[in-house]
Design a protein around this motif. Structure first.
Motif, short mmCIF file in Angstrom:
data_model
loop_
_atom_site.label_atom_id
_atom_site.label_comp_id
_atom_site.label_asym_id
_atom_site.label_seq_id
_atom_site.Cartn_x
_atom_site.Cartn_y
_atom_site.Cartn_z
N UNK A 35 0.81 -1.22 0.00
CA UNK A 35 0.00 0.00 0.00
C UNK A 35 0.84 1.27 0.00
N UNK A 36 2.00 1.24 0.69
CA UNK A 36 2.86 2.42 0.73
C UNK A 36 3.42 2.72 -0.66
N UNK A 37 3.81 1.68 -1.38
CA UNK A 37 4.33 1.87 -2.74
C UNK A 37 3.22 2.36 -3.66
N UNK A 38 2.05 1.76 -3.54
CA UNK A 38 0.92 2.18 -4.37
C UNK A 38 0.55 3.63 -4.11
N UNK A 39 0.59 4.04 -2.85
CA UNK A 39 0.27 5.42 -2.49
C UNK A 39 1.29 6.39 -3.10
N UNK A 40 2.58 6.00 -3.06
CA UNK A 40 3.62 6.86 -3.64
C UNK A 40 3.42 7.03 -5.14
N UNK A 41 3.11 5.93 -5.83
CA UNK A 41 2.88 6.01 -7.27
C UNK A 41 1.64 6.86 -7.56
N UNK A 42 0.62 6.75 -6.71
CA UNK A 42 -0.58 7.57 -6.89
C UNK A 42 -0.26 9.05 -6.77
N UNK A 43 0.63 9.40 -5.84
CA UNK A 43 1.02 10.81 -5.69
C UNK A 43 1.76 11.30 -6.93
N UNK A 44 2.62 10.47 -7.48
CA UNK A 44 3.35 10.87 -8.69
C UNK A 44 2.41 10.96 -9.89
N UNK A 45 1.44 10.06 -9.95
CA UNK A 45 0.46 10.12 -11.03
C UNK A 45 -0.27 11.46 -11.01
#
Length: 309
Positions: A35-45
């Motif tokens: 979830x932490x990795x997914x959240x980081x990618x969501x922020x970059x998106x």
């Protein structure tokens, strides 16, 4: 437009997802939760207004925008790491050492005109020794320190071998000036022509022939040799044609009577990597020459890259 303040850790996560090809792999590599990795990618998106990665089966495949920006991001991350890890009092001029490189002739021709004068003028205590090796010798040569760095195509290596992406090299058609094929450069005429092929005994897979095979086509190989300069001389004085890396072809075109032309079919770019052993990871001289080679490659290939493994 990106906000001027952005967490650099987001880019570390982005590059790890790119390298691992999955959220799960990146999480394991970085010791983070998925979830932490997914959240980081969501922020970059959100920052880039682009998905950056899309799921294809079990893989996370980079979008065209991600593919466009990732080389710059990778180089920036690598240079930052070199800056942090290199001792502040390191002075390359105080080191007397022979730097041993494993390069093909094409890479020597491209790197040395920039590298060697720089070494002679600024680092007189360093000497350079370059030789061509079989690909099966890459790992033992680096492990036994008979070579410091090897630059070659992407290949599977042991976990102790580190690597950085130098470039993705494209291919072009080379022929003499006024060659008849230039009047009608079709796939059929390309296949019928007499071809010169530069290949090595230990590397039988050819990217160009693989691309042709997908269309059920083979080409007529009239000459096989191990050195580009010899093949170019033949091509410049005959009706033989050759397919070769575009960057070197454009360099040779400046001094030889040849024409560089796009191919009449698609060939995947060839990934070229720089390799070194983990025992040399923190060696300041090895770090210095790696950074030097990366900077030169950015000049040569016009695409700053540094995909570290």
């Amino acid at each position: 437009m990106l906000h001027s303040k952005i967490d650099l850790n987001l880019f570390l996560i982005m590059t790890t997802v790119y390298q691992q090809g999955s959220i799960t792999g990146a999480a394991a590599k970085l010791h983070l939760t998925q979830p932490a990795v997914s959240h980081a990618i969501a922020r970059l998106r959100s920052k880039f207004n682009d998905p950056l990665f899309v799921r294809h089966g079990r893989k996370m495949v980079p979008t065209p925008l991600c593919q466009k920006i990732i080389p710059d991001v990778l180089q920036a991350m690598d240079l930052l790491e070199h800056t942090i890890s290199t001792p502040a009092n390191f002075d390359i001029q105080q080191h007397k050492r022979e730097i041993k490189l494993g390069l093909r002739d094409i890479l020597e021709s491209m790197f040395f005109p920039v590298l060697v004068p720089d070494l002679l003028n600024n680092t007189p205590n360093l000497t350079l020794n370059s030789r061509q090796i079989k690909r099966t010798e890459l790992e033992p040569s680096l492990a036994q320190q008979t070579l410091d760095i090897v630059i070659d195509v992407l290949m599977p290596t042991h976990k102790d071998i580190r690597s950085s992406l130098i470039c993705h090299e494209s291919f072009s058609l080379i022929c003499r000036k006024d060659h008849p094929i230039l009047q009608q450069l079709t796939l059929s005429n390309y296949a019928k022509a007499s071809h010169a092929l530069v290949s090595l005994k230990d590397f039988t897979i050819d990217t160009v022939d693989m691309a042709l095979a997908t269309q059920g086509i083979t080409r007529n190989i009239a000459l096989r040799c191990e050195h580009y300069f010899a093949a170019i001389n033949v091509v410049s004085q005959s009706d033989m044609i050759m397919t070769m890396p575009s960057s070197y072809a454009m360099l040779l075109q400046q001094s030889m009577p040849i024409v560089v032309s796009p191919l009449p079919f698609e060939v995947p770019d060839l990934a070229v990597h720089m390799y070194w052993h983990k025992q040399a990871e923190d060696d300041p001289v090895n770090q210095w020459i790696r950074t030097k080679l990366l900077n030169i490659s950015a000049q040569i290939f016009h695409t700053p890259t540094a995909h570290k493994k």
